[in-house]
Design an enzyme around this catalytic site. Structure first.
Site, PDB file in Angstrom:
ATOM      1  N   ASP A 122     -33.130 -23.575 -25.662  1.00 35.64           N
ATOM      2  CA  ASP A 122     -34.606 -23.555 -26.233  1.00 35.64           C
ATOM      3  C   ASP A 122     -35.541 -22.616 -25.298  1.00 35.64           C
ATOM      4  OD1 ASP A 122     -36.586 -25.841 -25.340  1.00 35.64           O
ATOM      5  OD2 ASP A 122     -34.397 -26.476 -25.183  1.00 35.64           O
ATOM      6  N   ASP A 152     -26.076 -30.051 -24.358  1.00 35.13           N
ATOM      7  CA  ASP A 152     -27.011 -31.186 -24.907  1.00 35.13           C
ATOM      8  C   ASP A 152     -27.016 -31.476 -26.212  1.00 35.13           C
ATOM      9  OD1 ASP A 152     -27.471 -31.595 -22.133  1.00 35.13           O
ATOM     10  OD2 ASP A 152     -29.822 -31.434 -22.250  1.00 35.13           O
ATOM     11  N   ALA A 326     -17.690 -30.043 -16.542  1.00 34.50           N
ATOM     12  CA  ALA A 326     -17.615 -30.030 -17.802  1.00 34.50           C
ATOM     13  C   ALA A 326     -18.462 -28.909 -18.656  1.00 34.50           C
ATOM     14  CB  ALA A 326     -18.317 -31.068 -18.726  1.00 34.50           C
TER      15      ALA A 326
END
Length: 403
Positions: A122, A152, A326
């Site tokens: 964002d 996320d 990850a």
């Protein structure tokens, strides 16, 4: 009419989609508009401010499919907020008195850029919106089309961000090895800290992927390596209420019965309480250019370790973080398909002069479209009523409620 020229940049933290998205954009433009020049700004908005870019050559175009094999970003990332002049001056990106937004806008104009693709979260995409608005107000026509990147999965109103599926799968693989540490000593507490500042989606999805992965295991009856040892005993998310005494009592019963306890915790769980605790003690908590707490300095997993280790009478405790492992992985099959669909739409939108961020719009029944910049926001909370999450928590045997 001036010839169009395409630029791209990746910014913010890494996610398992950046390399593939860059490769996908190069491939798509080479297919549908091969006459257009393409450049990539190095290290995100830093490269725009410094005029540091890479020309995408014919040889690069031919080898662009190789980028789908890798994690990281082939053009580099950074965290730069163009409306934070003081930070840009401090980092040597602009001179004292210069407006970074103006410097970036003039660089794009001087470079002849008419289409800009921003691959980020964002902050990256709202910064792009600021840039496009500034240019429009000053008579320069720039089409900006962002692709939503964040492990996320917390961008409003986008259903699924690029890279999040992969991060969950790879985080589960990471913990499949780490969880074996339960056999290294009696009464061991293992805490798996997963990325997610405000949103618990990745922690929940990683727990789900881990349980699915280990459900296929076969064991030798009567030995210690069994489904209980390879299971999960607790999951803590930012969206969940947390009762230390009740959870410590529950986990101590697990420890007494099995000799081990396994906890999955989001790096944003209890974050506000931990920050308040530190600031009350006189500590200065570091923040980035966007005003976000530098979460890697907080060590939420270590806080949970400190709370639980003594209450559970653990003889050994450790915190393991899957985040960097990850987020640096190459995209998996699910993400590759998602990336391809968003890349195709991003190029189509850019050529039709439609600015925004591509994504499945939750406000329009999940339709894949180019979403208007003013609607893009971060910090979308994970919905605890999600059916698959309820199944995960039933498997674990943990009661929970919203914070």
């Amino acid at each position: 009419m001036a010839k169009q020229k395409v630029a791209m940049l990746t910014a913010g933290g890494l996610a398992p989609c950046l390399s593939s998205a860059v490769g996908g954009l190069i491939e798509r433009y080479s297919d549908v508009a091969p006459e257009l020049d393409i450049v990539a700004y190095k290290s995100g908005y830093q490269g725009v401010l410094l005029g540091d870019s890479i020309e995408i050559t014919r040889q690069m175009r031919e080898k662009a499919p190789l980028l789908h094999r890798y994690g990281g970003s082939p053009i580099g990332n950074s965290r730069v907020k163009l409306t934070n002049a003081a930070d840009c001056v401090k980092r040597g990106l602009v001179k004292e008195g210069e407006n970074p937004l103006r410097v970036a806008a003039e660089r794009l104009a001087d470079d002849g850029i008419t289409i800009l693709h921003t691959i980020g979260g964002d902050d990256t995409n709202t910064t792009a919106a600021d840039l496009a608005a500034y240019l429009a107000a000053n008579g320069y026509d720039l089409t900006v089309v962002g692709l939503p990147k964040t492990v996320d999965n917390d961008v409003v109103p986008i259903r699924q961000s690029l890279g999040a599926w992969t991060a969950a799968e790879v985080g589960a693989h990471f913990f499949d090895n780490v969880g074996n540490e339960q056999t290294a000593a009696p009464r061991t507490l293992v805490i798996h800290e997963v990325m997610g500042r405000h949103c618990g989606w990745l922690t929940a999805a990683t727990a789900r992927a881990y349980l699915q992965r280990t459900s296929r295991n076969q064991y030798v009856d009567g030995l210690m390596m069994d489904a209980q040892l390879k299971g999960i005993d607790a999951v803590y998310l930012p969206e969940m209420a947390f009762d230390l005494d009740a959870e410590a009592a529950r986990l101590k019963e697990v420890m007494d019965r099995t000799g081990h306890a396994t906890v999955f915790v989001s790096e944003g769980a209890c974050l506000d309480a931990i920050v308040a605790e530190r600031e009350a003690a006189g500590e200065t908590v570091k923040r980035d250019a966007f005003g976000h707490v530098k979460i890697d300095t907080i060590n939420v997993g270590a806080w949970f370790q400190k709370q639980f280790a003594s209450l559970l009478n653990a003889e050994r405790s450790l915190v393991q973080k899957s985040g960097y492992f990850a987020r640096s992985a190459p995209a998996n099959g699910e993400d590759l398909r998602l990336i391809q669909s968003m890349v195709d739409l991003a190029v189509e939108s850019a050529l039709n002069k439609v600015s925004g961020v591509t994504g499945h719009d939750e406000s329009q029944n999940g339709k894949l479209r180019t979403i208007e910049f003013p609607r893009i926001k971060g910090g979308k909370a994970f919905d605890l009523s999600t059916a698959w999450f309820a199944e995960v928590m039933d498997n674990i045997g943990q009661k929970y409620k919203e914070a």
